[in-house]
Write a protein that holds these residues in place. Structure first.
Motif, PDB file in Angstrom:
ATOM      1  N   VAL A   7       0.744  -1.208   0.017  1.00 51.42           N
ATOM      2  CA  VAL A   7       0.037  -0.064  -0.046  1.00 51.42           C
ATOM      3  C   VAL A   7       0.939   1.263   0.033  1.00 51.42           C
ATOM      4  CG1 VAL A   7      -1.666   1.208   1.353  1.00 51.42           C
ATOM      5  CG2 VAL A   7      -1.992  -1.348   1.047  1.00 51.42           C
ATOM      6  N   VAL A  61      -7.427   4.435   5.680  1.00 47.69           N
ATOM      7  CA  VAL A  61      -6.603   3.474   5.102  1.00 47.69           C
ATOM      8  C   VAL A  61      -7.103   1.955   5.733  1.00 47.69           C
ATOM      9  CG1 VAL A  61      -4.309   2.586   4.738  1.00 47.69           C
ATOM     10  CG2 VAL A  61      -4.813   5.041   4.312  1.00 47.69           C
ATOM     11  N   LEU A  75       3.676  -1.200   4.063  1.00 46.55           N
ATOM     12  CA  LEU A  75       2.921   0.038   4.095  1.00 46.55           C
ATOM     13  C   LEU A  75       3.826   1.078   3.830  1.00 46.55           C
ATOM     14  CD1 LEU A  75       0.270   2.075   4.357  1.00 46.55           C
ATOM     15  CD2 LEU A  75       0.667   1.980   6.669  1.00 46.55           C
ATOM     16  N   THR A  85       1.468   7.131   7.069  1.00 46.06           N
ATOM     17  CA  THR A  85       1.793   5.682   7.350  1.00 46.06           C
ATOM     18  C   THR A  85       2.290   5.799   8.861  1.00 46.06           C
ATOM     19  OG1 THR A  85       2.812   5.381   5.122  1.00 46.06           O
ATOM     20  CG2 THR A  85       3.962   4.115   6.858  1.00 46.06           C
ATOM     21  N   VAL A  96       1.117  -3.546   9.973  1.00 42.16           N
ATOM     22  CA  VAL A  96       2.175  -3.213   9.189  1.00 42.16           C
ATOM     23  C   VAL A  96       3.108  -4.412   9.181  1.00 42.16           C
ATOM     24  CG1 VAL A  96       3.817  -1.464   8.657  1.00 42.16           C
ATOM     25  CG2 VAL A  96       1.598  -0.960   9.681  1.00 42.16           C
TER      26      VAL A  96
END
Length: 248
Positions: A7, A61, A75, A85, A96
């Motif tokens: 992502v 997200v 990520l 992030t 993550v």
């Protein structure tokens, strides 16, 4: 193919199209997801909401990951996308599995930077952004080499900026102005991590990237020559190579 999807979150004041130059080669390696953050690109601002916060963008997200039934992803983000992030990493570190920080920093704004952001937000609200935002941003976002030798990249970035909504620009600036310092958070990172920066980045210069990488256990630092703050557009091959280091 990597087991974990990737992502990537875009910079301000552009949208997910900034990843177009790296999309095909990365999609060959893993499933790639590049959402527009709220208020930018095709992603609307919620009709109701409190004070602008990057935590809310991070929750957007997370909601996307839930809809896609993705428990864990690699990520990454560029500039403001890097801030989001880090906000997501704070909210849900278990989601993550790898970290990519591109032309970004972990510290909060200085008082002067915060004032400047709020002034831009106010001007976007009162005047719109046509005629001044792109002109003021392009020299900061793109490295000197890009500005001198690659007019097509300059035109592309100017066009992306001009297509953003003034309300989204204002929201993003206020949210970034309010963000917390994330430096201590980085010391707890235990997943493969890479920090990427353009050698000519005047916004988050290489020394800021070095401090970021030093704060993350075992992070790799990649400095890309002849690139500024938008390395995915300026030096896409180098970004693909750097990101590929943390795909697993």
């Amino acid at each position: 193919m990597s087991e974990l999807p990737l992502v990537l979150l875009h910079a301000y004041p552009v949208d997910a199209r900034m990843w177009d130059t790296v999309r095909a080669p990365l999609a060959e390696r893993t499933r790639l997801i590049t959402p527009d953050l709220r208020g930018m690109g095709r992603s609307p601002l919620p009709e109701s909401g409190g004070e602008p916060s990057l935590d809310d963008a991070a929750r957007d997200v997370l909601a996307l990951l839930d809809r896609l039934e993705l428990d864990r992803v690699v990520l990454g983000g560029c500039s403001m996308g890097g801030y989001v992030t880090l906000a997501l990493l704070r909210l849900a570190p278990e989601r993550v599995g790898g970290l990519v920080l591109v032309d970004t920093r972990s510290g909060a704004d200085t008082d002067e930077a915060r004032r400047n952001r709020l002034a831009v937000a106010h001007r976007a609200d009162s005047e719109g952004t046509a005629g001044w935002l792109a002109e003021s941003m392009v020299p900061a976002l793109l490295g000197e080499t890009t500005r001198e030798r690659r007019p097509e990249v300059v035109d592309r970035v100017r066009g992306l900026i001009e297509q953003q909504s003034p309300a989204g620009v204002a929201w993003a600036q206020r949210a970034m102005a309010a963000r917390a310092d994330s430096t201590q958070l980085l010391r707890s990172v235990s997943v493969p991590s890479v920090v990427v920066v353009g050698e000519e980045d005047a916004v988050t210069p290489p020394e800021a990237a070095r401090a970021l990488a030093d704060a993350i256990p075992d992070a790799k630092l990649v400095v890309l020559p002849e690139a500024g703050h938008l390395t995915p557009l300026e030096e896409p091959e180098g970004v693909v190579e750097a990101v590929s280091r943390v795909l697993h």
